[in-house]
Structure formats: structure tokens, C-alpha cells
Design an enzyme around this catalytic site. Structure first.
Site, PDB file in Angstrom:
ATOM      1  N   ARG A  48      13.531 -13.173   0.556  1.00 12.03           N
ATOM      2  CA  ARG A  48      12.454 -12.456   1.251  1.00 12.03           C
ATOM      3  C   ARG A  48      11.507 -13.434   1.956  1.00 12.03           C
ATOM      4  NH1 ARG A  48       7.065 -12.635   1.573  1.00 12.03           N
ATOM      5  NH2 ARG A  48       6.964 -13.057  -0.663  1.00 12.03           N
ATOM      6  N   ASP A  49      10.746 -14.189   1.182  1.00  8.94           N
ATOM      7  CA  ASP A  49       9.761 -15.103   1.784  1.00  8.94           C
ATOM      8  C   ASP A  49      10.481 -16.160   2.606  1.00  8.94           C
ATOM      9  OD1 ASP A  49       7.372 -16.347   2.362  1.00  8.94           O
ATOM     10  OD2 ASP A  49       6.715 -16.518   0.294  1.00  8.94           O
TER      11      ASP A  49
ATOM     12  N   HIS B 229       2.433 -19.291  -6.720  1.00 11.36           N
ATOM     13  CA  HIS B 229       3.267 -19.101  -5.514  1.00 11.36           C
ATOM     14  C   HIS B 229       2.740 -20.073  -4.456  1.00 11.36           C
ATOM     15  CE1 HIS B 229       5.539 -16.372  -2.628  1.00 11.36           C
ATOM     16  NE2 HIS B 229       4.703 -16.971  -1.791  1.00 11.36           N
TER      17      HIS B 229
ATOM     18  N   HIS C   2       3.100 -22.654  -1.346  1.00 10.88           N
ATOM     19  CA  HIS C   2       3.853 -23.184  -0.200  1.00 10.88           C
ATOM     20  C   HIS C   2       3.580 -24.689  -0.126  1.00 10.88           C
ATOM     21  CE1 HIS C   2       5.288 -19.396   1.785  1.00 10.88           C
ATOM     22  NE2 HIS C   2       4.468 -18.912   0.861  1.00 10.88           N
TER      23      HIS C   2
ATOM     24  N   CYS D 276       5.044 -17.631   6.306  1.00 13.17           N
ATOM     25  CA  CYS D 276       4.578 -16.275   6.598  1.00 13.17           C
ATOM     26  C   CYS D 276       4.356 -16.156   8.103  1.00 13.17           C
ATOM     27  CB  CYS D 276       3.285 -15.984   5.841  1.00 13.17           C
ATOM     28  SG  CYS D 276       2.605 -14.376   6.252  1.00 13.17           S
TER      29      CYS D 276
ATOM     30  N   ASN E 152       8.065 -22.252   1.017  1.00 16.08           N
ATOM     31  CA  ASN E 152       7.630 -22.315  -0.377  1.00 16.08           C
ATOM     32  C   ASN E 152       8.108 -23.633  -0.957  1.00 16.08           C
ATOM     33  OD1 ASN E 152       8.333 -19.298   0.216  1.00 16.08           O
ATOM     34  ND2 ASN E 152       6.890 -19.285  -1.481  1.00 16.08           N
TER      35      ASN E 152
HETATM   36  P1  HMG Z   1       0.622  -0.396  10.564  1.00 17.34           P
HETATM   37  O1  HMG Z   1       1.121  -0.511  11.966  1.00 17.34           O
HETATM   38  O2  HMG Z   1      -0.848  -0.542  10.309  1.00 17.34           O
HETATM   39  O3  HMG Z   1       1.129   0.907   9.822  1.00 17.34           O
HETATM   40  O4  HMG Z   1       1.408  -1.472   9.686  1.00 17.34           O
HETATM   41  P2  HMG Z   1       1.255   2.402  10.206  1.00 17.34           P
HETATM   42  O5  HMG Z   1       1.183   3.138   8.909  1.00 17.34           O
HETATM   43  O6  HMG Z   1       0.275   2.738  11.310  1.00 17.34           O
HETATM   44  O7  HMG Z   1       2.761   2.513  10.782  1.00 17.34           O
HETATM   45  C1  HMG Z   1       3.172   1.955  12.009  1.00 17.34           C
HETATM   46  C2  HMG Z   1       4.663   2.123  12.157  1.00 17.34           C
HETATM   47  O8  HMG Z   1       5.359   1.396  11.149  1.00 17.34           O
HETATM   48  C3  HMG Z   1       5.141   3.564  12.000  1.00 17.34           C
HETATM   49  O9  HMG Z   1       6.309   3.697  12.791  1.00 17.34           O
HETATM   50  C4  HMG Z   1       5.518   3.647  10.554  1.00 17.34           C
HETATM   51  O10 HMG Z   1       6.435   4.661  10.286  1.00 17.34           O
HETATM   52  C5  HMG Z   1       6.136   2.290  10.344  1.00 17.34           C
HETATM   53  P3  HMG Z   1       6.285   4.350  14.271  1.00 17.34           P
HETATM   54  O11 HMG Z   1       5.656   5.693  14.070  1.00 17.34           O
HETATM   55  O12 HMG Z   1       5.418   3.412  15.107  1.00 17.34           O
HETATM   56  O13 HMG Z   1       7.727   4.345  14.686  1.00 17.34           O
HETATM   57  N1  HMG Z   1       6.039   1.815   8.942  1.00 17.34           N
HETATM   58  C6  HMG Z   1       7.074   1.358   8.217  1.00 17.34           C
HETATM   59  N2  HMG Z   1       8.371   1.208   8.509  1.00 17.34           N
HETATM   60  C7  HMG Z   1       9.153   0.692   7.535  1.00 17.34           C
HETATM   61  N3  HMG Z   1       8.709   0.314   6.316  1.00 17.34           N
HETATM   62  C8  HMG Z   1       7.405   0.473   6.000  1.00 17.34           C
HETATM   63  C9  HMG Z   1       6.547   1.018   6.979  1.00 17.34           C
HETATM   64  N4  HMG Z   1       5.220   1.274   6.987  1.00 17.34           N
HETATM   65  C10 HMG Z   1       4.926   1.771   8.197  1.00 17.34           C
HETATM   66  N5  HMG Z   1       6.982   0.100   4.802  1.00 17.34           N
HETATM   67  C11 HMG Z   1       2.311  -2.348   7.637  1.00 17.34           C
HETATM   68  C12 HMG Z   1       1.165  -1.614   8.307  1.00 17.34           C
HETATM   69  C13 HMG Z   1       1.854  -2.766   6.270  1.00 17.34           C
HETATM   70  C14 HMG Z   1       3.505  -1.428   7.553  1.00 17.34           C
HETATM   71  C15 HMG Z   1       2.653  -3.556   8.503  1.00 17.34           C
HETATM   72  O14 HMG Z   1       1.473  -4.273   8.708  1.00 17.34           O
HETATM   73  C16 HMG Z   1       3.673  -4.448   7.848  1.00 17.34           C
HETATM   74  O15 HMG Z   1       4.815  -4.082   7.646  1.00 17.34           O
HETATM   75  N6  HMG Z   1       3.282  -5.658   7.515  1.00 17.34           N
HETATM   76  C17 HMG Z   1       4.193  -6.576   6.833  1.00 17.34           C
HETATM   77  C18 HMG Z   1       3.733  -7.926   6.980  1.00 17.34           C
HETATM   78  C19 HMG Z   1       4.648  -8.842   6.213  1.00 17.34           C
HETATM   79  O16 HMG Z   1       5.742  -8.487   5.799  1.00 17.34           O
HETATM   80  N7  HMG Z   1       4.155 -10.075   6.030  1.00 17.34           N
HETATM   81  C20 HMG Z   1       4.891 -11.067   5.328  1.00 17.34           C
HETATM   82  C21 HMG Z   1       4.955 -10.814   3.858  1.00 17.34           C
HETATM   83  S1  HMG Z   1       3.471 -11.247   2.983  1.00 17.34           S
HETATM   84  C22 HMG Z   1       3.664 -12.913   2.629  1.00 17.34           C
HETATM   85  O17 HMG Z   1       4.564 -13.559   3.095  1.00 17.34           O
HETATM   86  C23 HMG Z   1       2.731 -13.541   1.623  1.00 17.34           C
HETATM   87  C24 HMG Z   1       3.365 -13.703   0.241  1.00 17.34           C
HETATM   88  O18 HMG Z   1       4.563 -14.453   0.307  1.00 17.34           O
HETATM   89  C25 HMG Z   1       2.373 -14.429  -0.674  1.00 17.34           C
HETATM   90  C26 HMG Z   1       1.800 -15.708  -0.075  1.00 17.34           C
HETATM   91  O19 HMG Z   1       2.567 -16.600   0.321  1.00 17.34           O
HETATM   92  O20 HMG Z   1       0.581 -15.760   0.012  1.00 17.34           O
HETATM   93  C27 HMG Z   1       3.678 -12.347  -0.390  1.00 17.34           C
HETATM   94 MG    MG Z   2       4.669 -16.637   0.422  1.00 20.32          MG
END
Ligand code: HMG
Ligand code: MG
Length: 298
Positions: A16-17, A208, A210, A241, A250
Site C-alpha cells: 500500500r504505502d 511508522h 519514513h 505519500c 518507509n
Molecule cells: P473527496 O473528493 O473529498 O470525497 O475525497 P467525496 O466524498 O467528495 O468523493 C469524491 C469522489 O470520490 C466521488 O466520486 C466518490 O464516490 C469517490 P464521483 O462522484 O466524483 O465519481 N470516493 C471514493 N471512491 C473510492 N473509494 C473511496 C471513495 N471515497 C469517495 N473510499 C477522499 C475524500 C478521502 C476519498 C480522498 O481524499 C482520498 O481518497 N484520499 C486518499 C489519499 C491517500 O490515499 N493518501 C495516501 C495514504 S495516507 C499516507 O500515505 C500516510 C500513512 O502512510 C501514514 C504516514 O506515513 O504518515 C498512512
Molecule cells: Mg506512510
């Protein structure tokens, strides 16, 4: 060295990450080979994908197919990232038994990453927590930017501890403390961890880190005597990210496991196999492993 744990649980986050930051779309078979290789190497916790918006992270658009291809194994916990109910429902339909919700100790990072404030993120998690409880799904929580934020700079460790406690209070069984941009140094990591341990039982905290600035192993080492026993890592040092500019991989699992085994701390992981998994996925990505231990291994 005193107060070291006898064993550590490694949570492998590379599928994933690690892969979420790759521009070129990686075939499902390659992802499954990575996951199976990790499992064969003895990794018991694997974050296999994320049910996030495919518009935001196109690399994970195949999350349901990845889950459909997982090898059934009761001894392995496969988990997936779920930012909201939509993600949770998809994860449930895909047969996932453990999910992870994620927020940050920084308001601006949360806006860029999940398009909402810290408070709003908790509102989104509330129905996820309720549904998870109803379906017997375990929930892990992430706090990002625990040692610094790409937009806000310094982060108050008290805010990190408060967010971590809130995740536990909502029902997360464990909170993973993310140095998303690999900016922390050992004293800061230890201070932050201690602050969190005042509000959350230490066995419910995970690291966690990086490795952007080469500090991750040192930061882990600073937290081990404080009771840290769960470490997130990514084979071949994959990761980053998309919403944290300059955030590289990471800490590599090979580096972590080598250090722990060298100190007599058990992980249950077979180093030779792990190294091979790192080499295989790196070959698929067309570059050498981002892991000194992997590159130096025979
Ligand atoms: P949004 O645009 O604010 O959400 O995104 P929305 O509710 O307005 O929906 C917009 C569109 O997305 C809609 O589709 C929804 O149906 C769809 P449309 O009508 O435009 O066709 N949608 C989804 N589709 C599939 N799966 C879903 C989903 N939710 C809504 N779950 C949202 C909000 C949270 C969805 C968006 O901002 C997002 O997906 N963000 C993900 C960001 C991400 O993955 N970042 C990387 C991971 S975090 C990380 O790496 C840190 C970590 O490793 C720890 C660290 O290192 O610190 C964990
Ligand atoms: Mg991370």
C-alpha cells in the site's frame, strides 16, 4: 543496551504505502507476488492495499482485485486503508478483516491528503468504527506528520498524543505514529513517543517512520527502550505519500529486521527470503532496492 524488547511485530506496508507513490500502474499479479513473497518470508501483518478514491491514488484502483487474489492464511492479517464509509464498504465486500483509518496531527496536511479537517476526519471515522464493530472488523489508526509537516513545519507532540488517544477512544486497537516526511531525529522521536505513551498504553502504539533523511533506524532505536514493539516497514524501502512532497520510502524492512536480529530481537522473518522479495519487486520496478542491507546481502 537495556530495556530492549524480546520480539517485535513488523507491519509490512509496501503493497500500500510502498506502491501508492509509483506513477506507472503495476499489474495485480506483481502486487500479489509481492504479498505472497512477504507471507512466505514470515511476515504476519501485511497492509495489502487501500480503498481510497482512484482519482486521488490511481495506483490503488485495483484494490478489490488484489484482495480477491489473496492466499487464504489464518496466520496472516491482511489489512487495507479505508478513509471513509465508501472505502470501508468496498473493503468489507472484498473480504478484508482489518482496516486502517488515517488522520494527521496537522490540519493543512489533512486538507491536502483527505480533503477535510482533523475534526471532520473523526466524523467520517465514526460510522466506519460502528460498522467495523458490527462486522467484527479490527481497525488500526494512523496519525501522520507526528514529527513535522510539509506545510506547517513543527508539530506539537501534545497534539499527536491527543489525536492518538482519540483514535484509541473511538475503538482503534492500535495507533501507528507516522513520520510521513522522515524529518524527525531520535530525541524528538523519543519525546513524541513518551508523550503518546502518557495517554495511550504503550503496547497500542506503533512506529511508522519514513527514511527521507536516513534517520528512521535511529528513531526506531530511540523508541525501543520506551516500550515500542510494533514497527511499520516497507520491503526495498518502497514508499512515500503523494500528498507530502519529497516524502520518500518507509524505512526498509530489511534494514529494520537486520538491526533487530543483530540485537537478538525476534521478528519471525526469514532474512534471505525477505531480501529476495525486495529484489524481485525492485526488478519489477526497474531500479535497485532502496535498502542498504538488501544491497549488501550475499
Ligand atoms: P473527496 O473528493 O473529498 O470525497 O475525497 P467525496 O466524498 O467528495 O468523493 C469524491 C469522489 O470520490 C466521488 O466520486 C466518490 O464516490 C469517490 P464521483 O462522484 O466524483 O465519481 N470516493 C471514493 N471512491 C473510492 N473509494 C473511496 C471513495 N471515497 C469517495 N473510499 C477522499 C475524500 C478521502 C476519498 C480522498 O481524499 C482520498 O481518497 N484520499 C486518499 C489519499 C491517500 O490515499 N493518501 C495516501 C495514504 S495516507 C499516507 O500515505 C500516510 C500513512 O502512510 C501514514 C504516514 O506515513 O504518515 C498512512
Ligand atoms: Mg506512510
Amino acid at each position: 543496551m537495556s530495556n530492549m524488547p524480546e520480539n517485535v511485530r513488523i507491519v509490512e506496508v509496501s503493497p500500500r504505502d510502498g506502491l501508492q507513490n509509483e506513477k506507472q500502474i503495476i499489474p495485480v499479479e506483481t502486487k500479489l507476488a509481492l504479498i505472497n513473497g512477504l507471507r512466505d518470508a514470515g511476515v504476519k501483518d501485511i497492509e495489502v492495499t487501500g480503498f481510497v478514491s482512484p482519482k486521488w491514488v490511481p495506483q490503488l484502483a485495483d484494490s478489490s482485485e488484489v484482495c480477491a487474489g489473496l492466499t487464504a492464511d489464518d496466520s496472516v492479517r491482511y489489512s487495507a486503508l479505508t478513509p471513509n464509509m465508501k472505502g470501508f464498504e468496498k473493503a468489507l465486500a472484498a473480504g478484508i478483516k482489518e482496516v486502517a483509518v488515517f488522520t494527521a496531527a496537522s490540519e493543512s496536511f489533512n486538507q491536502k491528503n483527505i480533503n477535510c479537517s482533523i475534526a471532520e476526519s473523526f466524523e467520517r471515522f465514526a460510522p466506519v468504527m460502528a460498522a467495523a464493530q458490527q462486522h467484527g472488523i479490527k481497525v488500526r489508526g494512523y496519525v501522520s506528520c507526528v514529527l513535522g509537516c510539509p506545510y506547517e513545519g513543527d508539530i506539537d507532540p501534545q497534539v499527536v498524543a491527543d489525536v492518538a488517544k482519540k483514535l484509541i477512544d473511538m475503538g482503534c486497537y492500535e495507533v501507528s505514529l507516522g513520520d510521513t516526511i522522515g524529518i524527525g531525529t531520535p530525541q524528538a522521536a523519543a519525546d513524541m513517543f513518551k508523550m503518546c505513551a502518557e495517554l495511550v498504553p504503550v503496547e497500542q502504539l506503533a512506529l511508522h517512520f519514513h527514511d527521507t533523511r536516513g534517520q528512521a533506524l535511529a528513531n526506531i532505536l530511540a523508541c525501543l527502550p520506551l516500550g515500542a514493539k510494533v514497527i511499520d516497514a516497507s520491503v526495498a524501502g518502497l514508499g512515500g505519500c503523494p500528498y507530502a512532497k519529497g516524502a520518500t520510502g518507509n524505512v526498509s524492512t530489511e534494514n529494520v529486521v537486520y538491526m533487530l536480529h543483530g540485537m537478538g530481537i525476534e521478528t519471525g522473518i526469514d532474512m534471505d527470503r525477505l531480501v529476495q522479495v525486495g529484489r524481485d519487486i525492485s526488478e519489477a520496478l526497474g531500479r535497485p532496492p532502496n535498502s542498504q542491507v538488501n544491497n549488501a546481502w550475499g
